[in-house]
Write an enzyme that holds these catalytic residues in place. Structure first.
Site, PDB file in Angstrom:
ATOM      1  NE  ARG A   1      -6.867   1.221  -1.376  1.00 35.32           N
ATOM      2  CZ  ARG A   1      -5.994   0.788  -0.728  1.00 35.32           C
ATOM      3  NH1 ARG A   1      -4.729   0.709  -1.159  1.00 35.32           N
ATOM      4  NH2 ARG A   1      -5.999   0.046   0.518  1.00 35.32           N
TER       5      ARG A   1
ATOM      6  CD  GLU B   1      -4.493  -1.854  -7.472  1.00 27.90           C
ATOM      7  OE1 GLU B   1      -4.331  -2.631  -6.542  1.00 27.90           O
ATOM      8  OE2 GLU B   1      -4.185  -0.693  -7.307  1.00 27.90           O
TER       9      GLU B   1
ATOM     10  CG  HIS C   1      -1.386  -2.228  -4.839  1.00 28.38           C
ATOM     11  ND1 HIS C   1      -2.656  -2.137  -4.652  1.00 28.38           N
ATOM     12  CD2 HIS C   1      -0.728  -1.804  -3.414  1.00 28.38           C
ATOM     13  CE1 HIS C   1      -3.284  -1.607  -3.378  1.00 28.38           C
ATOM     14  NE2 HIS C   1      -2.023  -1.376  -2.671  1.00 28.38           N
TER      15      HIS C   1
HETATM   16  C1  8YV Z   1      -1.956  -3.704   1.123  1.00 30.11           C
HETATM   17  C2  8YV Z   1      -2.678  -1.385   0.884  1.00 30.11           C
HETATM   18  O1  8YV Z   1      -0.924  -4.603   1.572  1.00 30.11           O
HETATM   19  O2  8YV Z   1      -2.554  -1.445   3.265  1.00 30.11           O
HETATM   20  C3  8YV Z   1      -3.069  -1.037   2.153  1.00 30.11           C
HETATM   21  O3  8YV Z   1      -4.207  -0.512   2.238  1.00 30.11           O
HETATM   22  O4  8YV Z   1      -3.231  -1.096  -0.331  1.00 30.11           O
HETATM   23  C4  8YV Z   1      -1.632  -2.416   0.814  1.00 30.11           C
HETATM   24  O5  8YV Z   1      -0.399  -1.980   1.654  1.00 30.11           O
HETATM   25  C5  8YV Z   1      -2.718  -4.794   0.086  1.00 30.11           C
HETATM   26  O6  8YV Z   1      -3.879  -4.212  -0.586  1.00 30.11           O
HETATM   27  C6  8YV Z   1      -3.050  -5.796   0.605  1.00 30.11           C
HETATM   28  O7  8YV Z   1      -4.244  -6.116   1.168  1.00 30.11           O
END
Ligand code: 8YV
Length: 316
Positions: free
Chosen positions: A232, A261, A279
């Site tokens: 993150r 983001e 991302h």
């Molecule tokens: C998500 C992610 O696909 O799974 C997570 O926590 O950060 C990504 O894999 C994305 O945030 C969509 O919600």
């Protein structure tokens, strides 16, 4: 029989939305003329909510849904979900761990190799016709180097197995040492940064890890060290990172995630020693389908058995 009403507070994959609306009375919150008025009038009618790691679930939304019993999250990270409030109300939360480990770890290794060997920068060199004038400068070897993993959970361990295939020496720092794992534990993030050539951030997000990668940690990583983040953006002090990249405090950074983001700071965009991805770590057809299936299965299991298939831990 009437279908169960399911509230959705952000877009999901089209095939997941289709599968959900075949099974539930699916209602898109953002399509309402006034979402706030809609919640005031109809909030009590929803026992289920589907959301994502990206959209998140606020305290206000949970409080606006007094009959809510289950939340199903598309994603493994739940830092944008008010887990404490949901659990206080006895609401179960399903999420999608494990199924994305491989693709996220693949992306982590891709970023690590790219930032060290400068594939993206050298691609720009070829396309701009600069190869005709000068060869691309020498870069940094990956194989056999030291990899420090901050956060050796499911994804961190999958990265470690891949890195072992590159003969990398691996150490890690976690809240707790994991004696079942064959890797050396570093007692602090600072000692890990000091030891490694590549610092991989694979921890969870949220308040506990906010800005742990500070200017001090970056100084410890040093002018030959690289930072990779597939976790993150909040874990890194982004301003400190930009300054460190601009001033050569560290050698480079490979980033899939950012503080705000999809806004990536202009100063970061200008840096050739940063590899910037939007991302996308889990964003393959196969993995996103597996995540979508689990989102559906979590809801189906809750309404069949009273338990989601894979629940966010209660202690979180
Ligand atoms: C998500 C992610 O696909 O799974 C997570 O926590 O950060 C990504 O894999 C994305 O945030 C969509 O919600």
């Amino acid at each position: 029989m009437n279908k169960t009403k399911l509230l959705m507070n952000g877009r999901l994959l089209p095939q997941l939305e289709a599968a959900l609306s075949a099974e539930f009375d699916l209602c898109a919150l953002w399509q309402q003329a006034s979402p706030d008025d809609f919640l005031t009038q109809h909030g009590h009618a929803f026992s289920a909510l589907v959301s994502s790691a990206k959209t998140g679930v606020s305290k206000a939304l949970i409080q606006a849904l007094p009959a809510l019993k289950v939340i199903s999250i598309f994603g493994v990270g739940y830092d944008a979900v008010d887990v404490a409030t949901a659990h206080q109300h006895g609401i179960q939360i399903g999420y999608t761990p494990e199924v994305l480990n491989d693709c996220v770890a693949d992306t982590a290794m891709g970023l690590l190799i790219d930032v060290a060997r400068q594939f993206s920068a050298s691609d720009r060199h070829v396309r701009a016709g600069r190869w005709l004038k000068s060869p691309f400068p020498l870069t940094t070897r990956v194989s056999g180097k030291r990899l420090g993993i901050f956060g050796l959970g499911r994804i961190g361990q999958t990265i470690a197995r891949r890195a072992s295939g590159f003969d990398m020496e691996i150490r890690y720092h976690n809240r707790r040492q994991n004696l079942d794992l064959p890797y050396t534990y570093e007692p602090t993030l600072a000692s890990l940064a000091e030891w490694c050539d590549f610092l991989m951030v694979a921890s969870s997000g949220g308040a506990e890890t906010k800005h742990l990668i500070s200017s001090d940690i970056l100084r410890k990583l040093g002018p030959k060290g690289f930072l990779i983040n597939i976790a993150r953006g909040s874990v890194i002090n982004e301003q400190a990172l930009i300054e460190a990249l601009e001033q050569g405090v560290i050698a480079g950074a490979g980033l899939d995630v950012y503080a705000d983001e999809p806004n990536v700071p202009e100063r970061l965009l200008r840096l050739d020693n940063a590899v910037l991805l939007p991302h996308l770590a889990s964003a393959t057809q196969e993995t996103r389908q597996a995540m979508a299936d689990l989102v559906f299965q979590n809801l189906a299991a809750y309404f069949k058995t009273g338990r989601v298939k894979v629940a966010v831990p209660m202690t979180s």
